[in-house]
Design an enzyme around this catalytic site. Sequence first.
Site, short mmCIF file in Angstrom:
data_model
loop_
_atom_site.label_atom_id
_atom_site.label_comp_id
_atom_site.label_asym_id
_atom_site.label_seq_id
_atom_site.Cartn_x
_atom_site.Cartn_y
_atom_site.Cartn_z
N CYS A 119 -16.75 2.67 21.89
CA CYS A 119 -17.26 1.15 22.34
C CYS A 119 -17.51 1.15 23.74
CB CYS A 119 -16.06 0.24 22.16
SG CYS A 119 -15.97 -1.54 22.41
N CYS A 120 -16.96 1.85 24.64
CA CYS A 120 -17.04 1.95 26.12
C CYS A 120 -18.48 2.70 26.24
CB CYS A 120 -16.08 2.67 26.76
SG CYS A 120 -14.64 1.93 27.28
N CYS A 227 -12.90 4.32 31.56
CA CYS A 227 -13.82 3.93 30.52
C CYS A 227 -15.14 4.86 30.42
CB CYS A 227 -14.50 2.65 31.03
SG CYS A 227 -15.52 2.99 32.56
S1 SF4 Z 1 -13.00 -1.72 27.92
FE1 SF4 Z 1 -14.50 -0.31 26.57
S2 SF4 Z 1 -13.45 -0.13 24.67
FE2 SF4 Z 1 -12.55 -2.11 25.79
S3 SF4 Z 1 -13.69 -3.82 25.02
FE3 SF4 Z 1 -14.62 -2.76 26.96
S4 SF4 Z 1 -16.30 -1.45 26.38
FE4 SF4 Z 1 -14.93 -1.80 24.54
#
Ligand code: SF4
Length: 237
Positions: A119-120, A227
Site C-alpha cells: 500500500c505504501c 513507510c
Molecule cells: S500509511 Fe501506507 S499502508 Fe497506511 S494507508 Fe498510507 S500508504 Fe497505505
Amino acid sequence: MPSVRAALDLDAVNRDLEAATPQQILTWTWQHFHPDVILTCSFQQDGVVLAHMLHAVAPDARVVFINTGFHFPETLAYREEVVRHIGLRHFVELYPVMPRDEFAQRHGLDLYARDPDLCCQINKVEPLRRYLPGVRAWINGRRRDQGATRQDIRAVEAYQDGLHKVNPLASWTARDTFYYLERHGLPMHPLFEQGYASIGCAPCTRPVLPGEEERSGRWAGQNKTECGIHTLLEPKA
Ligand code: SF4
C-alpha cells in the site's frame, strides 16, 4: 563552514554542520545544490518548521507533499492553512501511481490492513521515487529523538546518483519544534492535541499512549516502522 565550491567531503561537512543551526544547514544546502532542492513535508510539526525556515532562506525552493488519498481530513485542511500562512510559492503535490478506482478494484481499499508495504509502495514510495531524478538535495524533517531507527542520522547523507538527503533537524527534539511553531505564530496540527504525536495516513495512525515513543502510533500492532520513503534509496558506499 566548508566552501560550497570544494568537493564534498561528507565527514568534514557533517563535523561542521553538527553545531550549525537548521537555518544554516538550509542555507548551505541551497548554496550548494540550488535549484535542485526539495523539502518533503507531510504537515507534521517538523515539516512545517522546515517549510517556514526554507521559505525565509530560499522562497523558490519546492515543498513536496505526497497525497496518498488516505490522509486525515484534518491534515488536508491544515495543509491549506499552512501553505497560505507561510505563503509557499512552489508547492508540489504528488499522487499515487495507480488511480484510486483501479487500486480499489485490484487491491481493495483495505490493503493497508493486509499488506501495508505494498500500500505504501503504490501510494507513497513510488510517487516520490519517480519525482526524485534530477533532485540533488532532499531536505526532510527526521530527528534522532524520534526513535531507535533514527538515532544515527547525520545532517547530510549521500546516496546514489548524486542525491543527498539533508536532515536539518537531526539534533532537535520534539520540544524544539513546538517551541519554534509557537515563537513564530505558526498553527499546530489539530490532531496533536488529541494525542497524535506522529501523524500519517488515517488508517495507520493512532494516538500515542503515555510513555510510548513518538512514532509508536504508526502501523501499531504491525511489523512496520517506516513507510519506505526513507529506505528506498541505497546509501552511497
Ligand atoms: S500509511 Fe501506507 S499502508 Fe497506511 S494507508 Fe498510507 S500508504 Fe497505505
